[in-house]
Write a protein that holds these residues in place. Sequence first.
Motif, PDB file in Angstrom:
ATOM      1  N   HIS A  77       0.847  -1.209   0.000  1.00 51.00           N
ATOM      2  CA  HIS A  77       0.000   0.000   0.000  1.00 51.00           C
ATOM      3  C   HIS A  77       0.876   1.250   0.000  1.00 51.00           C
ATOM      4  O   HIS A  77       1.710   1.434   0.897  1.00 51.00           O
ATOM      5  N   GLU A  79       0.298   4.460   0.437  1.00 55.69           N
ATOM      6  CA  GLU A  79       0.041   5.594   1.318  1.00 55.69           C
ATOM      7  C   GLU A  79       0.914   5.573   2.577  1.00 55.69           C
ATOM      8  O   GLU A  79       1.019   6.585   3.285  1.00 55.69           O
ATOM      9  N   ASN A  81       0.437   3.669   5.278  1.00 55.72           N
ATOM     10  CA  ASN A  81      -0.284   3.359   6.514  1.00 55.72           C
ATOM     11  C   ASN A  81      -0.953   1.985   6.446  1.00 55.72           C
ATOM     12  O   ASN A  81      -2.037   1.784   7.015  1.00 55.72           O
ATOM     13  N   HIS A  85      -4.496   0.118   8.330  1.00 50.76           N
ATOM     14  CA  HIS A  85      -5.610  -0.597   7.696  1.00 50.76           C
ATOM     15  C   HIS A  85      -5.750  -2.008   8.271  1.00 50.76           C
ATOM     16  O   HIS A  85      -6.869  -2.473   8.526  1.00 50.76           O
TER      17      HIS A  85
HETATM   18 ZN    ZN Z   1      -4.035   3.983   3.402  1.00 50.74          ZN
END
Ligand code: ZN
Length: 129
Positions: A77, A79, A81, A85
């Motif tokens: 992922h 982003e 983070n 998640h």
């Molecule tokens: Zn994210």
Amino acid sequence: MFSQIKLKTGSRSEMKDITPDVQKEISGMGISDGLCTVYVPHTTAGITINEGADPAVCDDIIRKMDEMVPKNAGYRHMEGNADSHIKASLMGSSVTVPIVKGRLALGTWQKIFFCEFDGPRTRKVTIAG
Ligand code: ZN
């Protein structure tokens, strides 16, 4: 019936007792007996019910979640983070509590905790009763 509360979290990971806020909404709805669903409309926050008497319980849960799901572990992922998640999915996005005589029928030691995993942020919680 339906309502929404807003809350502010103060750190990246934390568990915030929202039991009084949920009770206030249920009282405002005038529901006597039924079920209350408390739902978190976010992908990096969750909700759970656990012990509210000893704050060390929440500290232990957050610490163990960080150990089980480290911030950086080669996630895909973009982003940055992915851990947030994953933790949100582990915790879940809703809890259901019985309402008896207008009160949340929680166990003696139980509280409803909003679980922040990507804070600090302003968050929403949906309450349906
Ligand atoms: Zn994210």
